[in-house]
Design a protein around this motif. Sequence first.
Motif, short mmCIF file in Angstrom:
data_model
loop_
_atom_site.label_atom_id
_atom_site.label_comp_id
_atom_site.label_asym_id
_atom_site.label_seq_id
_atom_site.Cartn_x
_atom_site.Cartn_y
_atom_site.Cartn_z
N TYR A 148 0.84 -1.20 0.00
CA TYR A 148 0.00 0.00 0.00
C TYR A 148 0.87 1.25 0.00
O TYR A 148 2.02 1.23 0.44
CB TYR A 148 -0.89 0.01 1.25
CG TYR A 148 -1.89 -1.10 1.26
CD1 TYR A 148 -3.18 -0.91 0.79
CD2 TYR A 148 -1.55 -2.36 1.73
CE1 TYR A 148 -4.11 -1.94 0.79
CE2 TYR A 148 -2.47 -3.40 1.73
CZ TYR A 148 -3.74 -3.17 1.27
OH TYR A 148 -4.65 -4.20 1.25
N THR A 149 0.30 2.34 -0.47
CA THR A 149 0.93 3.65 -0.41
C THR A 149 -0.19 4.68 -0.23
O THR A 149 -1.36 4.35 -0.28
CB THR A 149 1.78 3.91 -1.68
OG1 THR A 149 2.54 5.10 -1.48
CG2 THR A 149 0.93 4.03 -2.91
N THR A 150 0.18 5.93 -0.01
CA THR A 150 -0.81 7.00 0.18
C THR A 150 -0.51 8.16 -0.76
O THR A 150 0.63 8.36 -1.16
CB THR A 150 -0.78 7.52 1.63
OG1 THR A 150 0.52 8.04 1.91
CG2 THR A 150 -1.12 6.43 2.63
N GLU A 151 -1.56 8.91 -1.08
CA GLU A 151 -1.41 10.15 -1.84
C GLU A 151 -2.31 11.20 -1.22
O GLU A 151 -3.48 10.93 -0.94
CB GLU A 151 -1.78 9.94 -3.31
CG GLU A 151 -0.81 9.03 -4.03
CD GLU A 151 -1.08 8.90 -5.51
OE1 GLU A 151 -1.92 9.63 -6.05
OE2 GLU A 151 -0.43 8.05 -6.15
N VAL A 152 -1.76 12.39 -0.98
CA VAL A 152 -2.51 13.50 -0.38
C VAL A 152 -2.81 14.53 -1.47
O VAL A 152 -1.95 14.85 -2.29
CB VAL A 152 -1.71 14.17 0.76
CG1 VAL A 152 -2.53 15.27 1.42
CG2 VAL A 152 -1.29 13.13 1.81
#
Length: 79
Positions: A27-31
């Motif tokens: 998983y990864t995140t993007e803001v």
Amino acid sequence: MKETVKEILSPSKQYKVEIIKRHDGLYTTEVYAWFEWDDKYAYEYWSPINQGLSLIDTEERAIEIGIEQLKEYSGELID
């Protein structure tokens, strides 16, 4: 291929974080920040302000990290 598994909005709805599952199962995140621009034409769009560079092993941990990033960028309290 990546898949957005969760989207969390800040209370003001001016920022959001997406929890993304990658093709390799990590998983990864993007803001993102919401921008509105009035010129000759009206523009409204989500602009990325931080794209995830770290790989996270579980969805639960990705959500925790995403909420912390959302707090940091928005300056708001997130439940």
